[in-house]
Design a protein around this motif. Sequence first.
Motif, PDB file in Angstrom:
ATOM      1  N   VAL A  59      43.100  39.436  47.343  1.00  0.00           N
ATOM      2  CA  VAL A  59      43.436  39.566  45.928  1.00  0.00           C
ATOM      3  C   VAL A  59      44.950  39.499  45.727  1.00  0.00           C
ATOM      4  CG1 VAL A  59      43.405  41.138  43.942  1.00  0.00           C
ATOM      5  CG2 VAL A  59      41.342  40.803  45.303  1.00  0.00           C
ATOM      6  N   ASN A  62      45.806  35.873  45.772  1.00  0.00           N
ATOM      7  CA  ASN A  62      45.384  35.253  44.515  1.00  0.00           C
ATOM      8  C   ASN A  62      46.306  35.633  43.359  1.00  0.00           C
ATOM      9  OD1 ASN A  62      43.230  34.080  45.815  1.00  0.00           O
ATOM     10  ND2 ASN A  62      41.729  35.587  45.127  1.00  0.00           N
ATOM     11  N   THR A  63      46.788  36.871  43.390  1.00  0.00           N
ATOM     12  CA  THR A  63      47.691  37.342  42.340  1.00  0.00           C
ATOM     13  C   THR A  63      48.981  36.535  42.338  1.00  0.00           C
ATOM     14  OG1 THR A  63      46.793  39.594  42.421  1.00  0.00           O
ATOM     15  CG2 THR A  63      49.018  39.320  41.505  1.00  0.00           C
ATOM     16  N   GLU A  91      43.338  41.050  38.498  1.00  0.00           N
ATOM     17  CA  GLU A  91      42.647  40.364  39.599  1.00  0.00           C
ATOM     18  C   GLU A  91      41.795  41.345  40.392  1.00  0.00           C
ATOM     19  OE1 GLU A  91      42.785  36.875  40.607  1.00  0.00           O
ATOM     20  OE2 GLU A  91      43.374  36.864  38.502  1.00  0.00           O
ATOM     21  N   ALA A  92      42.324  42.541  40.627  1.00  0.00           N
ATOM     22  CA  ALA A  92      41.583  43.556  41.376  1.00  0.00           C
ATOM     23  C   ALA A  92      40.328  43.986  40.616  1.00  0.00           C
ATOM     24  CB  ALA A  92      42.472  44.767  41.662  1.00  0.00           C
ATOM     25  N   ARG A  95      37.736  41.336  40.884  1.00  0.00           N
ATOM     26  CA  ARG A  95      37.107  41.364  42.210  1.00  0.00           C
ATOM     27  C   ARG A  95      36.135  42.541  42.315  1.00  0.00           C
ATOM     28  NH1 ARG A  95      38.362  39.102  47.199  1.00  0.00           N
ATOM     29  NH2 ARG A  95      39.204  37.474  45.823  1.00  0.00           N
TER      30      ARG A  95
END
Length: 226
Positions: A59, A62-63, A91-92, A95
């Motif tokens: 993550v 991805n961030t 994002e977290a 997820r």
Amino acid sequence: MERLSSLLLQQPDLTDENVVERILNGEKALFEILMLRYNQRLFRVIRGYLNDKEEARDVTQNTYLKAYENLASFRGGSSFSTWLIKIGINEALMRLRKLKRKLEYASSLKNDDDSSTSYLNTGTMNPEQKAIQHETRQLIEQAVDNLPEKYRIVYVLREVEGIGIEEAAATLGISESNVKVRLFRAKELLQKNLVTLSEDVSIYEFGGNRCDLLREEVMKKILAGY
């Protein structure tokens, strides 16, 4: 692919706003400066939401990519770290929702012991003092992981990363008084599980080779135009 020299990476006179402006003007490699400055903080905040270190690492990567894609939307109204952490939190949370859906789908196959053992290291321990330090860190991480999410994130921001109350409030979208209340409650809950918390114990550590590898992976994608 062009990578920055260690000398350029360490330039303290370049503000985040300067770096962002230069990246937007074509100097993509400068994004690594921002990663170097905020890798530890970003990972720790994301790790506060996700109990699995590999999920948190994924993550975090991805961030950074999401932040790079939307860099032009950073206007400097808040600090870059606040802007970046907000992306990381979003994002977290996405997820988490995805993981929860998977768990619900596979609930009949779920091992009841998975969540309680995910924090334990069953591999070989380092000798003597390193082993004690490692066990202490694990104990604290487990206690922090067991905090309710709203208290855990405030604790990580304030006590682990040392972010000010005003910035923590802006990052989480809550009032400063709420930050204080949640931090107080977090400490209360932690004290029920731990007799003593060492002030210098580092939790959710993300440095050294792991930090470098993530930076390299992100920069490869950015410089290659992924």
